[in-house]
Design an enzyme around this catalytic site. Structure first.
Site, mmCIF file in Angstrom:
data_model
loop_
_atom_site.group_PDB
_atom_site.id
_atom_site.type_symbol
_atom_site.label_atom_id
_atom_site.label_comp_id
_atom_site.label_asym_id
_atom_site.label_seq_id
_atom_site.Cartn_x
_atom_site.Cartn_y
_atom_site.Cartn_z
ATOM 1 N N SER A 14 2.748 -6.816 -3.306
ATOM 2 C CA SER A 14 1.864 -5.720 -2.919
ATOM 3 C C SER A 14 1.906 -4.662 -4.008
ATOM 4 O O SER A 14 2.956 -4.429 -4.617
ATOM 5 C CB SER A 14 2.369 -5.113 -1.604
ATOM 6 O OG SER A 14 1.809 -3.832 -1.412
ATOM 7 N N SER A 15 0.762 -4.009 -4.225
ATOM 8 C CA SER A 15 0.722 -2.918 -5.215
ATOM 9 C C SER A 15 1.678 -1.818 -4.799
ATOM 10 O O SER A 15 2.186 -1.070 -5.633
ATOM 11 C CB SER A 15 -0.684 -2.344 -5.314
ATOM 12 O OG SER A 15 -1.609 -3.365 -5.557
ATOM 13 N N GLY B 113 -0.737 -11.622 -6.583
ATOM 14 C CA GLY B 113 -1.561 -11.948 -5.417
ATOM 15 C C GLY B 113 -3.045 -11.835 -5.777
ATOM 16 O O GLY B 113 -3.835 -12.749 -5.507
ATOM 17 N N HIS B 114 -3.422 -10.715 -6.426
ATOM 18 C CA HIS B 114 -4.826 -10.546 -6.822
ATOM 19 C C HIS B 114 -5.237 -11.620 -7.822
ATOM 20 O O HIS B 114 -6.349 -12.147 -7.761
ATOM 21 C CB HIS B 114 -5.035 -9.179 -7.505
ATOM 22 C CG HIS B 114 -4.739 -7.995 -6.653
ATOM 23 N ND1 HIS B 114 -3.732 -7.105 -6.930
ATOM 24 C CD2 HIS B 114 -5.344 -7.549 -5.530
ATOM 25 C CE1 HIS B 114 -3.727 -6.154 -6.018
ATOM 26 N NE2 HIS B 114 -4.677 -6.393 -5.157
ATOM 27 N N GLN C 145 -10.850 4.631 3.615
ATOM 28 C CA GLN C 145 -9.944 3.820 4.439
ATOM 29 C C GLN C 145 -8.532 4.403 4.522
ATOM 30 O O GLN C 145 -7.637 3.757 5.050
ATOM 31 C CB GLN C 145 -9.929 2.374 3.947
ATOM 32 C CG GLN C 145 -9.311 2.151 2.595
ATOM 33 C CD GLN C 145 -9.535 0.729 2.100
ATOM 34 O OE1 GLN C 145 -10.634 0.370 1.711
ATOM 35 N NE2 GLN C 145 -8.499 -0.087 2.107
ATOM 36 N N ASP D 170 -3.215 -9.294 4.273
ATOM 37 C CA ASP D 170 -3.952 -8.367 5.137
ATOM 38 C C ASP D 170 -4.749 -9.196 6.142
ATOM 39 O O ASP D 170 -5.990 -9.233 6.109
ATOM 40 C CB ASP D 170 -4.873 -7.489 4.287
ATOM 41 C CG ASP D 170 -4.063 -6.595 3.363
ATOM 42 O OD1 ASP D 170 -3.159 -5.911 3.855
ATOM 43 O OD2 ASP D 170 -4.314 -6.607 2.146
HETATM 44 O O1 PAF Z 1 -7.415 -5.012 0.489
HETATM 45 C C1 PAF Z 1 -7.801 -4.067 -0.229
HETATM 46 O O2 PAF Z 1 -7.321 -3.853 -1.354
HETATM 47 C C2 PAF Z 1 -8.910 -3.150 0.282
HETATM 48 O O3 PAF Z 1 -8.801 -2.948 1.656
HETATM 49 C C3 PAF Z 1 -10.311 -3.647 -0.093
HETATM 50 C C4 PAF Z 1 -10.633 -4.984 0.545
HETATM 51 C C5 PAF Z 1 -10.445 -3.757 -1.610
HETATM 52 C C6 PAF Z 1 -11.376 -2.640 0.398
HETATM 53 O O4 PAF Z 1 -11.202 -1.385 -0.170
#
Ligand code: PAF
Length: 282
Positions: free
Chosen positions: A185-186, A36-37, A61, A150
């Protein structure tokens, strides 16, 4: 590819490229990179002169009972993947570098957060919006790339960019899935083997809702019930939420119309997974 760990060096590099009028594409991540990344990086590579990828597990977060300590990390693997995807700069600051002192100002997100992940993760989107504001100021990208998995994060950052007049184009990229439909997803590595087998039910339940919509169902309550029953019957996961809203406003709907999101979160023993489906209804 160069790895940069200090804000000062990152800003010096950026100002050099800005003075040469190079376009900068930015992919923010918390590492443990997956396809995904890499899709985000690929897109950034095609659309910009310079690509900056950040890896930073942002403590702001995560709630006190969330998986900050268990969040998967593997810098050497990430570095190799980033290099192979032709990233120019890997920004890898420490927590002390990003937050040397208690912040005197934080971004508070007022809307789009009292639903979906926001309601079960109080403060989460304030943490995301705060770190993204810092990153935007350090990296000054022309485009920033986020995954639609997300979707609430995308909606919140769209609000941040618009409300604070940040000169960045948000590029939202489609969800990348495993062959059995599980959204990449990780966190998937933290599923137990049995849970990994069950986890595609999240996607299957969204597909069942899509089929019902295509057959004319417009009642959100009936669609939510359909999804909940499928997840309950076919997995040991505990449903955190299944919700349907307008998108990106994230307002409740009595009847499906316009652009909508069906989103869900399911807790397994060591990990909570999310998935969603966004569609336009005439
Ligand atoms: O989606 C994520 O991995 C995180 O919420 C982000 C956008 C890198 C912010 O820490």
């Amino acid at each position: 590819m160069k790895v940069i760990t200090t804000i000062k060096e990152m800003q010096e590099v950026i100002s050099q490229f800005k003075s040469q009028e190079k376009s900068i594409g930015f992919v923010p991540t918390m590492g443990f990179l997956h396809e995904g990344h890499l899709t985000l990086v690929n897109r950034a590579r095609q659309e910009n002169d310079i690509v900056v990828l950040s890896i930073f597990v942002n403590p702001l977060q995560f709630g006190p009972k969330e998986d900050y300590a268990d969040y998967p990390r593997d810098f050497e693997r990430d570095r190799a993947l980033a290099e192979s995807e032709m990233v120019d700069f890997l920004f890898y600051p420490s927590v002390e570098e990003m937050y040397p002192n208690e912040l005197s100002v934080k971004v508070t997100v007022q809307e789009r957060t009292d639903v979906l992940c926001g309601s079960s993760r109080p403060g989460h989107f304030d943490g995301v919006a705060t770190v993204i504001t810092k990153f935007f100021n350090i990296i000054m990208p022309i485009r920033a790339y986020f995954g639609k998995k997300d979707a609430q994060q995308v909606a919140v950052i769209e609000g941040l960019i618009s409300d604070f007049n940040i000169p960045v184009d948000l590029v939202a990229v489609d969800i990348i899935r495993e062959t059995d439909g599980l959204a990449k997803s990780s966190r998937n590595v933290n599923l137990l083997p049995k849970e990994r087998q069950e986890a595609p039910v999240l996607y299957q339940s969204l597909k069942a809702a899509e089929a019902a919509i295509n057959e004319g169902e417009r009642d959100p309550v009936k669609l939510i019930t359909l999804i909940r029953e499928k997840i309950r019957n076919d997995s040991t996961g505990v449903i955190d939420y299944v919700q349907i809203y307008s998108y990106p406003q994230l307002k409740p709907l009595e009847k499906l119309e316009g652009t909508i999101i069906i989103a869900l979160a399911v807790k397994f023993s060591k990990v909570r997974l999310i998935d969603n489906f966004i569609t336009n209804i005439d």
